[in-house]
Design a protein around this motif. Structure first.
Motif, PDB file in Angstrom:
ATOM      1  N   UNK A   1       0.089   8.326  45.484  1.00 40.45           N
ATOM      2  CA  UNK A   1       0.505   9.717  45.256  1.00 40.45           C
ATOM      3  C   UNK A   1      -0.035  10.281  43.947  1.00 40.45           C
ATOM      4  N   UNK A   2      -0.592   9.453  43.108  1.00 40.58           N
ATOM      5  CA  UNK A   2      -1.078   9.920  41.799  1.00 40.58           C
ATOM      6  C   UNK A   2      -2.527   9.487  41.597  1.00 40.58           C
ATOM      7  N   UNK A   3      -3.483  10.230  42.174  1.00 37.25           N
ATOM      8  CA  UNK A   3      -4.894   9.879  41.972  1.00 37.25           C
ATOM      9  C   UNK A   3      -5.335  10.152  40.539  1.00 37.25           C
ATOM     10  N   UNK A   4      -6.310   9.393  40.107  1.00 41.44           N
ATOM     11  CA  UNK A   4      -6.869   9.581  38.766  1.00 41.44           C
ATOM     12  C   UNK A   4      -7.745  10.826  38.733  1.00 41.44           C
ATOM     13  N   UNK A   5      -8.521  11.049  39.782  1.00 33.17           N
ATOM     14  CA  UNK A   5      -9.341  12.254  39.899  1.00 33.17           C
ATOM     15  C   UNK A   5      -9.270  12.754  41.331  1.00 33.17           C
ATOM     16  N   UNK A   6      -9.484  14.057  41.497  1.00 31.24           N
ATOM     17  CA  UNK A   6      -9.667  14.670  42.805  1.00 31.24           C
ATOM     18  C   UNK A   6     -10.957  15.469  42.739  1.00 31.24           C
TER      19      UNK A   6
ATOM     20  N   UNK B   1      -8.946  10.582  32.845  1.00 29.66           N
ATOM     21  CA  UNK B   1     -10.200  10.828  32.126  1.00 29.66           C
ATOM     22  C   UNK B   1     -10.308  12.264  31.628  1.00 29.66           C
ATOM     23  N   UNK B   2     -11.091  12.413  30.565  1.00 28.83           N
ATOM     24  CA  UNK B   2     -11.360  13.722  29.989  1.00 28.83           C
ATOM     25  C   UNK B   2     -12.515  14.366  30.745  1.00 28.83           C
TER      26      UNK B   2
END
Length: 620
Positions: free
Chosen positions: A131-136, A175-176
């Protein structure tokens, strides 16, 4: 006599078939895995395979072993997702020297890809909350090292279809994002999907550059300090215009002619049905049609598989590697007859071309090279099962009736003794909890880093006829759409037993990161258009022993003279035969000496007996 000869030929053919198909020896009874990526997860100097199972919802690591089965699924190194997994990228995303795994899933409803990182540890894999991806993002990302800190970053399109870099650090926080801005008077074109973006050195400054595939052309962005600077465009081949009705495949980057420069190989269909297929090569600022003859021995015409949205065939993909160890890279491609439905993977051998203009090599289909595999296949990729420098093949067979897939293994049994050099470049990072010490660069201390995209690897040598030869390759230049690049480079040397004159390794590096970041955060000119280029670091190793596997640890990155290298020498068949011949010769000479000595002893004994039985006439 003829019957005996025929029986001998049949038996030899059966033995060859048995030798080539080594599926049970490699996978055992687990045949439902689909290769998604390669990497040395547990740092035992063996290349593991990241597999997709259970209808592409489970990512499981098959650990490589030296005993059969050679690839073993680990139940502890497995994670399951609700959505279908479309991509896997191994690498170090937090700088702790242990391999992490980026998993890309696809949301059909929103037409978005979601990225999750399975954080690795000392032989562990931590599954994540879906439910909590790092990026989309849109499409699939390209793995690179944007700032030269040896931590893997990503490039792609965000949810708003803007080009961005996702920069990771040691904190494991999200990530930034750094946007890629357009250069002056050049609007950024839309990135093609599926794309063939790549991260490799194109201008020989040992800094990896960025190739962006758009719907109009290729963009070349040269690597500079802290980012990339736009350089030029490469237009698509002639005939590929706005109204082009054919199909463009995924570009492959190889040194086809051994010129020391990277070429672009573009599989191409001139028609929508892929009945007219070819491979275009961009070399010396020109496109060349290699004119591959796709008509088999039965006069049946074949072509590339038209993208159909299925696994491995959502785009036309070529896989490169030196199959016959002659030094020139060959190809694996999946083809389909224009009048049939059964698709198969074939070897395209790199051969000399005396009648070609402006280039010297071409590719020739070897229709029987992967026998006895005659089933329908979706993909074939190179892999070294026995860690002997000879590239074997993993195939994915398709059962259309059941809509299922099965992995198979083909052993490459060369009929002659060839030499090679195998090179793997790691991140070179270290962990204070697991310090690197002399003699610890092996299976005990797993702290010398993981997969690193972008390094350039080149060599110079002299062939048997005295002519010079040089070649270059890029390590892990692509990471999307099942590009399946190996985390090492294998150079075939043919039958040349000479030392490799020089082996050069080039790696991008970080320089004045904090200062550049504060300025570039508000200044596009410094970030992307700065005229001051900074070359990467490199080191040259002279006189490399052939048939050796070399692991390079670029640490400290700013001092190439202190870079570490492990060299593992694999004895060739020629050395073993020479040793056997020498042993046999010494044994034969020893037998002759023993025989002569025994004969002399026997003659001496007979002479003494005759002397003892002689009548003493002097005593009369």
């Amino acid at each position: 006599m003829r019957v005996q000869l025929l029986v001998a030929q049949v038996m030899a053919a059966m033995m060859m078939v048995k030798c080539s198909d080594i599926t049970p020896a490699v996978f055992g009874s687990v045949l439902d895995g689909m290769p998604a990526a390669f990497g040395d997860f547990n740092s035992d100097e063996l290349t593991d395979v990241f597999m997709l199972r259970k209808n592409c919802t489970t990512v499981q690591i098959f650990l490589a072993a030296e005993q059969e089965p050679l690839l073993r699924p680990s139940s502890e190194l497995s994670c399951t997702f609700r959505r279908s997994v479309v991509g896997v990228v191994p690498g170090d995303f937090d700088g702790d020297v242990f391999m992490d795994v980026l998993v890309i899933t696809y949301d059909r409803e929103k037409n978005l890809s979601h990225g999750y990182i399975l954080w690795g540890g000392n032989g562990r894999l931590n599954c994540t909350n879906e439910d909590h991806p790092v990026i989309s993002m849109r499409g699939q990302p390209l793995a690179l090292d944007y700032n030269g800190d040896m931590i893997i970053d990503l490039f792609g399109l965000d949810e708003q279809k803007n080009r961005v870099f996702w920069i990771f650090d040691e904190s494991r926080n999200p990530p930034r994002k750094i946007p890629m801005h357009s250069p002056v008077n050049l609007p950024l074109a839309f990135i093609r999907e599926p794309h063939s973006n790549a991260y490799l050195d194109l201008n020989s400054d040992f800094l990896a550059d960025l190739v962006v595939t758009t719907d109009k052309h290729f963009e070349i962005w040269l690597g500079v300090e802290q980012g990339f600077r736009y350089d030029r465009l490469i237009k698509f081949p002639g005939g590929v215009s706005k109204n082009f009705k054919g199909v463009l495949g995924q570009t492959l980057y190889l040194d086809v002619e051994l010129t020391g420069k990277m070429d672009l190989l573009l599989p191409l269909c001139f028609d929508e049905a892929c009945a007219n297929s070819t491979i275009m090569m961009y070399s010396a600022d020109k496109w060349h049609d290699l004119g591959v003859n796709l008509r088999d021995n039965d006069n049946m015409l074949w072509g590339f598989v038209k993208p159909n949205g299925h696994r491995y065939t959502d785009t036309i993909t070529l896989h490169g590697g030196d199959f016959n160890m002659d030094g020139y890279p060959d190809l694996l491609a999946t083809l389909k007859p224009t009048t049939g439905k059964q698709q198969r993977s074939y070897l395209l051998e790199n051969v000399a071309c005396d009648t070609c203009e402006n280039f010297t090599r071409k590719f020739q289909v070897k229709w029987q090279a992967l026998s006895p595999f005659r089933n329908e296949t979706a993909m074939a990729v190179f892999y070294d099962f026995y860690q002997d420098g000879i590239l074997d093949v993993i195939l994915v067979e398709v059962e259309t009736s059941r809509n299922s897939y099965r992995t198979a293994a083909f052993k490459n049994s060369l009929d002659y003794d060839a030499n090679f050099v195998k090179v793997m470049v790691l991140t070179g990072r270290n962990n204070s909890m697991y310090p690197i010490s002399p003699g610890s660069l092996g299976k005990k201390k797993r702290t010398y880093g993981t997969n690193l995209p972008g390094p350039s690897i080149a060599y110079r040598t002299t062939t048997q006829d005295g002519s010079p030869r040089n070649a270059i390759a890029a390590q892990l230049p692509q990471s999307a759409h099942f590009s399946l690049n190996l985390p090492y480079t294998t150079f075939g040397l043919g039958r040349t037993p000479n030392f490799v004159d020089a082996l050069t390794i080039g790696v991008s590096y970080l320089s004045h990161f904090a200062f550049s970041l504060r300025i570039c955060r508000h200044s596009f000119v410094c970030l992307f258009v700065c005229p001051r280029q900074v070359g990467g670091k490199y080191r040259e190793w002279p006189q490399i022993i052939p048939n050796s596997q070399m692991v390079v640890i670029p640490n400290p990155i700013m001092e190439p003279s202190r870079w570490k290298a492990q060299l593992f020498v694999t004895p060739s068949k020629l050395i073993l035969l020479s040793a056997a011949a020498l042993t046999a010769t010494c044994g034969l000479i020893s037998l002759i000496i023993v025989a002569l000595y025994w004969k002399e002893r026997r003659e001496d004994k007979l002479e003494k007996l005759q002397e003892a039985h002689r009548f003493p006439f002097d005593a009369m």
